[in-house]
Design a protein around this motif. Structure first.
Motif, PDB file in Angstrom:
ATOM      1  N   LYS A   1      34.370  41.219  29.383  1.00 38.85           N
ATOM      2  CA  LYS A   1      35.309  41.030  30.500  1.00 38.85           C
ATOM      3  C   LYS A   1      34.844  41.789  31.739  1.00 38.85           C
ATOM      4  CE  LYS A   1      39.664  39.684  28.409  1.00 38.85           C
ATOM      5  NZ  LYS A   1      39.773  38.353  28.985  1.00 38.85           N
TER       6      LYS A   1
ATOM      7  N   GLN B   1      40.567  43.044  41.789  1.00 40.58           N
ATOM      8  CA  GLN B   1      39.462  42.921  40.835  1.00 40.58           C
ATOM      9  C   GLN B   1      38.852  44.298  40.546  1.00 40.58           C
ATOM     10  OE1 GLN B   1      39.292  40.188  39.399  1.00 40.58           O
ATOM     11  NE2 GLN B   1      37.355  40.091  38.388  1.00 40.58           N
TER      12      GLN B   1
ATOM     13  N   ALA C   1      34.167  40.137  35.265  1.00 36.07           N
ATOM     14  CA  ALA C   1      34.958  40.640  36.393  1.00 36.07           C
ATOM     15  C   ALA C   1      34.044  41.126  37.517  1.00 36.07           C
ATOM     16  CB  ALA C   1      35.886  41.763  35.930  1.00 36.07           C
TER      17      ALA C   1
ATOM     18  N   HIS D   1      32.692  38.134  39.306  1.00 36.66           N
ATOM     19  CA  HIS D   1      33.745  37.576  40.153  1.00 36.66           C
ATOM     20  C   HIS D   1      33.894  38.420  41.421  1.00 36.66           C
ATOM     21  CE1 HIS D   1      38.168  36.439  40.887  1.00 36.66           C
ATOM     22  NE2 HIS D   1      37.401  35.458  41.314  1.00 36.66           N
TER      23      HIS D   1
END
Length: 127
Positions: A24, A76, A28, A31
């Protein structure tokens, strides 16, 4: 309800959560890089030869999207920080223990929200 009897997750379970969280974090961070590159992108989107009114509209929407991108990037970054803190809890073998009730957080909840520090029971108490 066998989970309630255990004080912590086993090393094997912690290793599984660690893998999930590390995956993850990578996603992340990717992103976040996309958000940052969109924000840093050249503000000229090829509207030089179009009507001035369209250019003004375009600049207005760019400002809005820059603000939205900044907010998304901030969220984020916090998400990544929370995930990294979860990795620390795995190392300390305190991962998955509710910080309010001291009981284990349900495994299915941790799979959905791997950085959770509250059980559903504790979360509902906050409402």
């Amino acid at each position: 309800m066998a989970d309630d009897l255990k004080v912590r997750y086993s090393d094997k379970e912690l290793a599984e959560f660690k893998e999930l969280i590390e995956d993850k974090i990578v996603k992340a961070q990717n992103h976040l890089e996309l958000l940052k590159s969109a924000y840093m992108n050249d503000s000229n989107n090829g509207t030089d030869d179009t009507a001035p009114t369209f250019k003004a509209f375009e600049e207005g929407s760019q400002t809005m999207s820059k603000e939205a991108n900044t907010q998304l990037a901030i969220r984020q970054e916090k998400f990544i920080r929370d995930l990294k803190n979860a990795l620390l809890r795995i190392e300390n073998k305190t991962y998955g223990v509710c910080r309010v009730t001291g009981k284990l957080i349900n495994k299915s909840r941790l799979k959905l929200v791997p950085h959770a520090t509250l059980s559903i029971e504790a979360k509902n108490m906050q409402k």
